[in-house]
Design an enzyme around this catalytic site. Structure first.
Site, PDB file in Angstrom:
ATOM      1  N   HIS A   1      -3.632   7.703  -3.607  1.00  0.00           N
ATOM      2  CA  HIS A   1      -4.985   8.123  -3.983  1.00  0.00           C
ATOM      3  C   HIS A   1      -4.949   9.183  -5.078  1.00  0.00           C
ATOM      4  CE1 HIS A   1      -5.656   6.428   0.065  1.00  0.00           C
ATOM      5  NE2 HIS A   1      -6.860   6.110  -0.394  1.00  0.00           N
TER       6      HIS A   1
ATOM      7  N   TYR B   1       0.823  -1.209   0.000  1.00  0.00           N
ATOM      8  CA  TYR B   1       0.000   0.000   0.000  1.00  0.00           C
ATOM      9  C   TYR B   1       0.862   1.266   0.000  1.00  0.00           C
ATOM     10  CZ  TYR B   1      -4.606   2.075   0.680  1.00  0.00           C
ATOM     11  OH  TYR B   1      -5.782   2.754   0.516  1.00  0.00           O
TER      12      TYR B   1
HETATM   13 ZN   LIG Z   1      -9.019   2.686  -0.798  1.00  0.00          ZN
END
Ligand SMILES: [Zn+2]
Length: 334
Positions: free
Chosen positions: A256, A169
């Protein structure tokens, strides 16, 4: 998903954002560990079922998870609308993966779909922690609610990535993890509404903002960078092309933010292929993830994986394969 919003300009908001980011850091760490360690083959074998097994808990505005059981599989509607939205949404996610991808829940082994609503107080966040979902009720400044179908599909799809071998991540693999969650969040909504690729909004989190925010949604796969433009939140920072790739240490390396690039590639492919996005483009993406076997994949690795997936499924040199390559070219990855 909260890190998607780069808060600036307002100290009240800034504080909210910092608190949220601190919370998120904890879950990101947890997720990074889990995403590399949990695979389908590690799970015990259970009887195959074509029905979800949902459990929705009431967090009662506290931090502890999961909280008090509020509605489980087969129970009648609750008087609490957040509970019902979380329950129905989990059912829609199950149905997409089961009907379209022949996948029995997130782990393809019938695992319970667990969610907690009313997580903490004034919490403008929803997240997957490796085991379950949690939704805040919104802070009523930026977010009014989080139990929205594309958000629910997004968060549970992090579980699908986790059980498909995982993607760490941070940086490009993190942006791919985010993008897969956005794509399948959008598909959850499109499949539920039976919308074609042309009819769909391609928005994630439509209706989660309060009236104070100038914006239509958290993100747009159709128009990355144009989901919101607000005096408090600033402008949607997502690029749609590698020329505008954002090199940053914030947001775990822009996960993001740069997810806008693979998001847009999927959108373009779905437009080329026409019909319903879950039928061909969705299959190409889904099977690419099942066969990826690279938790550190870059955008280029993922582009190759999707082209290979299209080739395996529709034939070498097929229209589907050519359009997959074209989509990646148009966003500057190839
Ligand atoms: Zn997410």
């Amino acid at each position: 998903m909260l890190e998607s919003i780069q808060i600036r300009g307002n100290t009240e908001m800034q504080k909210t954002a910092e608190t949220l980011q601190a919370d998120a850091a904890h879950y990101r760490e947890q997720r990074a560990v889990i995403s590399q360690s949990t695979k389908k083959s590690d799970m015990p074998i259970a009887a195959v079922s074509n029905k979800p097994n949902r459990k929705v808990y009431d967090g009662q505005s506290k931090a502890v998870l999961p909280g008090q059981l509020a509605r489980q599989e087969g129970d009648p509607e609750s008087s609490d609308n957040a509970v019902n939205e979380a329950y129905e949404g989990a059912g829609s996610v199950f149905q997409l993966y089961y009907d379209v991808f022949n996948r029995n829940s997130l782990d393809d082994n019938g695992m319970d779909l667990v969610a907690t609503v009313h997580h903490k107080s004034n919490c403008g966040n929803a997240f997957w922690n490796g085991y379950q979902l949690a939704y805040g009720d919104g802070d009523n400044v930026i977010f009014k609610k989080l139990t929205e179908l594309s958000v629910i599909g997004h968060e549970f799809s992090h579980g699908v990535v986790q059980f498909s071998g995982g993607l760490v991540y941070r940086d490009q693999p993190g942006a791919l993890n985010e993008s897969f969650a956005d794509v399948f969040g959008a598909l959850t909504e499109q499949y539920k509404k039976k919308q074609s690729a042309k009819e769909a909004s391609w928005l994630i989190g439509e209706g989660v903002f309060t009236e104070r925010v100038e914006g239509q949604a958290l993100r747009s796969l159709k128009e990355p960078g144009l989901a919101y433009d607000d005096s408090i939140l600033g402008k949607d920072p997502q690029p749609y092309h590698m020329d505008f790739y954002v090199n940053t240490t914030q947001d775990s390396g822009g996960i993001h933010i740069n997810s806008g690039i693979p998001n847009h590639a999927f959108y373009l492919l779905s437009q080329y292929l026409g019909g319903n996005a879950w039928e061909k483009a969705g299959q190409i993406w889904y099977h690419a993830m099942q066969n990826l076997n690279n938790s550190l994949a870059t955008f280029a690795d993922w582009a190759d994986a999707t082209i290979r997936s299209a080739s395996l499924r529709y034939g070498h040199g097929s229209y589907e394969m050519k359009m997959t390559r074209r989509a990646w070219k148009l966003v500057g990855v190839m």
